[in-house]
Scaffold this motif. Structure first.
Motif, PDB file in Angstrom:
ATOM      1  N   GLY A  85      74.213  13.274  35.823  1.00  0.00           N
ATOM      2  CA  GLY A  85      74.084  11.900  36.308  1.00  0.00           C
ATOM      3  C   GLY A  85      73.538  11.942  37.728  1.00  0.00           C
ATOM      4  N   GLY A  91      72.148   3.857  31.303  1.00  0.00           N
ATOM      5  CA  GLY A  91      72.944   5.080  31.434  1.00  0.00           C
ATOM      6  C   GLY A  91      73.487   5.564  30.110  1.00  0.00           C
ATOM      7  N   THR A 138      75.143   5.310  36.435  1.00  0.00           N
ATOM      8  CA  THR A 138      75.587   6.708  36.403  1.00  0.00           C
ATOM      9  C   THR A 138      77.046   6.810  35.961  1.00  0.00           C
ATOM     10  N   LYS A 162      77.148   6.544  32.310  1.00  0.00           N
ATOM     11  CA  LYS A 162      76.634   7.745  31.644  1.00  0.00           C
ATOM     12  C   LYS A 162      77.728   8.785  31.459  1.00  0.00           C
TER      13      LYS A 162
END
Length: 485
Positions: free
Chosen positions: A323, A343, A396, A399
């Motif tokens: 990430g 993400g 992020t 993710k």
């Protein structure tokens, strides 16, 4: 689709050396040319050739060999002139394409930098730049069109002379005593020969169009033939799940020959550890992030994720495991929800909101008229720098990567928001292998290890307290930053 996929596989250095507007124009023109070629070859070329062959044989049989020879010589002369002049004109078409690429690039580039144009009151400069490129294109287009008109003139001249010779010949044969030809033959001859020259003329247009289409495709196939600098091995394996140690061993890299941005960099980050990289601008910090994400390959040295060297794993699995919150956040011209969902495309609406809350942007999104469905504009220009950065952080967080790379992740935030997000990032980094690039030293005091870069080399490393207690670059930076405040 192959072209689009190939462009995404090409290296970052290739894209940095190209103009986006030009690439899009080449791609558009090339794909349309393929369609043109297929359409003309399949539906027009073959029937036209058959038409001409049958007509030529007919003239030999129905009249006499004089007329057959006339038609044959006309065709040979017509096709020779068409091929010769069309080949000669190709340079004008290439010049026109080049000028059009430049014109399109300037238009796209100027509009993408709309705010910069306004900041410097440079509307007239951009207008003149665009006008100059457009005039250059029009001049090239004029030369291309003029050469086309010359070709048409020569083609029509050859057919016209042939028609005059043919009609005079058939007229002469009819006027001879006891001639087997009648005025009806004259009408039949002129009708047939006009029907022959129709497809012949069309064949010249076909050749010219196909040749032009090949020229239009040249640039696109040049792009397709570009080698992929960062390519994975045929036997590359997928990255194992979960965080593992990240190790750099004598890594060196430079963007150009005889230039080193990084030199003999070695350090290790264990799972659950956060290692911060600091240093002056141009010391190689952001380049390090690009190498870890494999946007470039190292010139020498190795990077290991666990026991796997970075070049031994598939690029997709590598990047799926990492990430990143970049320093310069660029968003898609779509909704906020789309940009956060990027993400993890399979995420639910609730998960997206949780990520936004962790990034301290959920409350702001709710104040917008369309909430999560608000369009952020080209490159996210409708949002402030801090808002864009928080969207990137939310993306992020969503993710949920095994490795975390933060490149000045909070540089665009105010101090109050930064302190809150910093806590969230610390929580996010727990259990993950984390590398943080920072300019403000106060944001990385919690790091397990701090590495100081200067001119692409590691000159210091240790914890915050260790580095503060001894003379060196880190203490100088710390004192300098706190004096400013």
């Amino acid at each position: 689709m192959d072209m689009f996929a190939h462009l995404h596989r090409l290296s970052l250095s290739w894209h940095l050396a190209r103009k986006t507007g030009e690439v899009l124009r080449v791609m558009d023109r090339g794909t349309k040319s393929i369609q043109t070629i297929l359409q003309y070859i399949i539906f027009n070329v073959a029937p036209t050739i058959v038409d001409i062959i049958i007509a030529t044989i007919f003239f030999f049989i129905a009249f006499n060999y004089y007329f057959g020879l006339l038609v044959l010589v006309t065709m040979i002369l017509y096709l020779t002139v068409t091929i010769f002049v069309t080949e000669w004109r190709t340079r004008h078409r290439r010049e026109m394409n080049k000028a059009e690429n430049e014109w399109q690039f300037i238009g796209v580039d100027s509009l993408l930098n709309y705010e910069t144009v306004k900041y410097y009151g440079a509307e007239e400069i951009e207008y003149n730049r665009y006008k100059g490129a457009l005039i250059t294109y029009q001049q090239a287009e004029y030369r291309n069109t003029s050469s086309l008109n010359l070709l048409n003139f020569l083609q029509n001249g050859i057919i016209g002379v042939s028609l005059v010779v043919g009609t005079l010949l058939i007229g002469y044969l009819i006027s001879l005593p006891n001639s087997k030809y009648t005025s009806g033959d004259y009408i039949m001859f002129t009708t047939y020969i006009m029907q022959l020259y129709g497809p012949l003329n069309f064949f010249g247009t076909l050749y010219r169009t196909i040749q032009q289409a090949f020229i239009d495709m040249e640039n696109m196939f040049e792009f397709l033939s570009e080698s992929i600098e960062v390519a994975e091995k045929p036997n590359a394996i997928d990255m194992p799940n979960g965080s593992m140690p990240l190790e750099l061993s004598n890594v060196s890299f430079g963007y150009y020959e005889n230039q080193k941005v990084l030199e003999n960099i070695s350090f290790m980050v264990r799972p659950g550890e956060t290692v911060a990289v600091v240093g002056a601008s141009g010391s190689g910090k952001s380049t390090l992030i690009r190498l870890l994400f494999r946007l470039y390959d190292t010139k020498s040295g190795q990077i290991f994720f666990g026991n796997n060297e970075i070049k031994d794993v598939t690029i997709n699995s590598l990047r799926s495991s990492i990430g990143i919150v970049p320093q310069d956040t660029v968003l898609f011209n779509d909704t906020i929800e789309y940009n956060i969902r990027y993400g993890r495309p399979t995420a639910s609406g609730e998960e997206i909101e949780d990520a936004a809350k962790a990034a301290e942007i959920h409350d702001f999104i709710l104040t917008l008229p369309n909430g999560y469905n608000t369009i952020v504009g080209e490159r996210g220009l409708k949002l402030s720098g801090g808002e864009k950065q928080r969207v990137a952080i939310a993306r992020t967080i969503l993710k949920d990567p095994a490795y975390l790379l933060l490149d000045e992740a909070t540089s665009a935030l105010d101090s109050h928001t930064e302190s809150r997000i910093q806590e969230n990032l610390i929580q996010l980094a727990k259990g993950r292998t984390c590398v943080v690039v920072a300019h403000r030293l106060s944001t990385i005091r919690h790091a397990d290890k701090i590495i100081v870069f200067r001119d692409g080399k590691i000159i210091q490393s240790g914890t915050h307290d260790e580095l503060i207690d001894k003379p060196g670059e880190y203490r100088e930076l710390w004192v300098l930053q706190h004096q400013r405040h």
